[in-house]
Design a protein around this motif. Structure first.
Motif, PDB file in Angstrom:
ATOM      1  N   LYS A 171       4.531   5.978   3.731  1.00 48.71           N
ATOM      2  CA  LYS A 171       3.510   5.019   3.299  1.00 48.71           C
ATOM      3  C   LYS A 171       3.640   4.720   1.815  1.00 48.71           C
ATOM      4  O   LYS A 171       3.624   5.635   0.988  1.00 48.71           O
ATOM      5  N   GLN A 172       3.757   3.440   1.516  1.00 51.12           N
ATOM      6  CA  GLN A 172       3.747   3.012   0.115  1.00 51.12           C
ATOM      7  C   GLN A 172       2.304   3.071  -0.379  1.00 51.12           C
ATOM      8  O   GLN A 172       1.394   2.570   0.281  1.00 51.12           O
ATOM      9  N   ASN A 173       2.113   3.697  -1.529  1.00 46.46           N
ATOM     10  CA  ASN A 173       0.791   3.749  -2.137  1.00 46.46           C
ATOM     11  C   ASN A 173       0.863   2.934  -3.430  1.00 46.46           C
ATOM     12  O   ASN A 173       1.305   3.439  -4.464  1.00 46.46           O
ATOM     13  N   PRO A 174       0.447   1.661  -3.375  1.00 46.49           N
ATOM     14  CA  PRO A 174       0.586   0.801  -4.553  1.00 46.49           C
ATOM     15  C   PRO A 174      -0.300   1.217  -5.721  1.00 46.49           C
ATOM     16  O   PRO A 174       0.027   0.944  -6.870  1.00 46.49           O
ATOM     17  N   SER A 175      -1.401   1.928  -5.448  1.00 47.63           N
ATOM     18  CA  SER A 175      -2.308   2.289  -6.537  1.00 47.63           C
ATOM     19  C   SER A 175      -1.694   3.304  -7.496  1.00 47.63           C
ATOM     20  O   SER A 175      -2.001   3.289  -8.684  1.00 47.63           O
TER      21      SER A 175
ATOM     22  N   SER B 115       4.409  18.646   7.183  1.00 48.06           N
ATOM     23  CA  SER B 115       4.999  18.831   5.855  1.00 48.06           C
ATOM     24  C   SER B 115       4.811  17.533   5.086  1.00 48.06           C
ATOM     25  O   SER B 115       4.882  16.443   5.658  1.00 48.06           O
ATOM     26  N   TYR B 116       4.557  17.670   3.781  1.00 55.20           N
ATOM     27  CA  TYR B 116       4.198  16.521   2.950  1.00 55.20           C
ATOM     28  C   TYR B 116       5.151  16.396   1.766  1.00 55.20           C
ATOM     29  O   TYR B 116       5.478  17.391   1.119  1.00 55.20           O
ATOM     30  N   PHE B 117       5.539  15.146   1.500  1.00 58.44           N
ATOM     31  CA  PHE B 117       6.443  14.832   0.399  1.00 58.44           C
ATOM     32  C   PHE B 117       5.924  13.605  -0.328  1.00 58.44           C
ATOM     33  O   PHE B 117       5.134  12.835   0.220  1.00 58.44           O
ATOM     34  N   GLU B 118       6.408  13.420  -1.554  1.00 59.90           N
ATOM     35  CA  GLU B 118       6.021  12.244  -2.340  1.00 59.90           C
ATOM     36  C   GLU B 118       7.204  11.808  -3.187  1.00 59.90           C
ATOM     37  O   GLU B 118       8.029  12.625  -3.599  1.00 59.90           O
ATOM     38  N   VAL B 119       7.283  10.510  -3.416  1.00 57.92           N
ATOM     39  CA  VAL B 119       8.274   9.947  -4.331  1.00 57.92           C
ATOM     40  C   VAL B 119       7.505   9.062  -5.295  1.00 57.92           C
ATOM     41  O   VAL B 119       6.831   8.114  -4.872  1.00 57.92           O
ATOM     42  N   LYS B 120       7.572   9.381  -6.584  1.00 56.07           N
ATOM     43  CA  LYS B 120       6.840   8.613  -7.595  1.00 56.07           C
ATOM     44  C   LYS B 120       7.731   7.549  -8.207  1.00 56.07           C
ATOM     45  O   LYS B 120       8.950   7.609  -8.119  1.00 56.07           O
TER      46      LYS B 120
ATOM     47  N   ALA C 207       7.343  -2.213  -5.839  1.00 61.95           N
ATOM     48  CA  ALA C 207       7.452  -3.052  -4.645  1.00 61.95           C
ATOM     49  C   ALA C 207       8.619  -2.582  -3.781  1.00 61.95           C
ATOM     50  O   ALA C 207       9.647  -2.142  -4.283  1.00 61.95           O
ATOM     51  N   VAL C 208       8.436  -2.658  -2.473  1.00 61.16           N
ATOM     52  CA  VAL C 208       9.481  -2.295  -1.521  1.00 61.16           C
ATOM     53  C   VAL C 208       9.616  -3.423  -0.508  1.00 61.16           C
ATOM     54  O   VAL C 208       8.621  -3.891   0.036  1.00 61.16           O
TER      55      VAL C 208
ATOM     56  N   VAL D 277       3.984  -0.559   4.367  1.00 61.12           N
ATOM     57  CA  VAL D 277       4.222  -1.166   3.059  1.00 61.12           C
ATOM     58  C   VAL D 277       3.284  -2.364   2.944  1.00 61.12           C
ATOM     59  O   VAL D 277       3.216  -3.187   3.864  1.00 61.12           O
ATOM     60  N   ASN D 278       2.572  -2.452   1.837  1.00 57.14           N
ATOM     61  CA  ASN D 278       1.603  -3.540   1.618  1.00 57.14           C
ATOM     62  C   ASN D 278       0.637  -3.672   2.793  1.00 57.14           C
ATOM     63  O   ASN D 278       0.359  -4.765   3.273  1.00 57.14           O
ATOM     64  N   ASN D 279       0.170  -2.530   3.277  1.00 57.19           N
ATOM     65  CA  ASN D 279      -0.764  -2.454   4.410  1.00 57.19           C
ATOM     66  C   ASN D 279      -0.199  -3.039   5.695  1.00 57.19           C
ATOM     67  O   ASN D 279      -0.944  -3.295   6.640  1.00 57.19           O
TER      68      ASN D 279
END
Length: 158
Positions: A24-28, A103-108, A112-113, A138-140
């Motif tokens: 999931k892209q998190n734009p905030s 399991s949880y991961f994040e990429v900072k 835009a994707v 992406v973008n909801n």
């Protein structure tokens, strides 16, 4: 009651092997958040086989060691690219919920994707019947697919 017995019988005699990965892209906060759900017993067996040790991921003696093993395992079997660039997943942690290990991961630093490519062969070495479901948001806008062992690649365009 009969329905519950049938479901239990089906699960005992006809096991199924499914994982679910959500990207999931998190734009905030300009990041991509990844969660992977696998049956904890399947994950535990895969870790034991790969790392040649007896483990208990539900009640670990050494949680830091389990974190390291899950991080390493998932990164070897889940490869994500955004707009052609490989993402370096940062491990957040894992938790057990009912019969699943999340399991949880994040990429900072992701703005835009437009395209997400995923290679997901989690648990393929454990089960020839393994099915891996993927949800990318992406973008909801949510797109989903599944891959069946041995197929492991999916492409999502937004």
């Amino acid at each position: 009651m009969l329905q519950l017995l049938l479901i239990s019988w089906f699960r005992i005699f006809h096991p199924f092997y499914v994982s679910v990965t959500e990207i999931k892209q998190n734009p905030s906060n300009h990041s991509i958040e990844i969660s992977c759900r696998m049956f904890y017993d399947d994950l535990e067996k895969a870790l034991e086989k790969q790392y040649h040790m007896q483990l208990d991921i539900v009640k670990p003696k050494d949680k830091a060691q389990i974190n390291k093993l899950i991080n390493d395992y998932v990164k070897k079997h889940l490869i994500i690219r955004a707009d052609g660039k490989p993402l370096n997943l940062s491990f957040i942690g894992y938790e057990i919920q009912e019969d699943g290990a999340w399991s949880y991961f994040e990429v900072k630093g992701i703005n835009a994707v437009k395209e997400v490519q995923v290679h997901d062969d989690l648990l393929y070495e454990q089960h020839p019947e393994q099915i891996n479901m993927m949800h990318v948001i992406v973008n909801n806008q949510r797109k989903s697919t599944k891959v069946d062992n041995p197929d492991a690649d999916a492409n999502f365009k937004f």
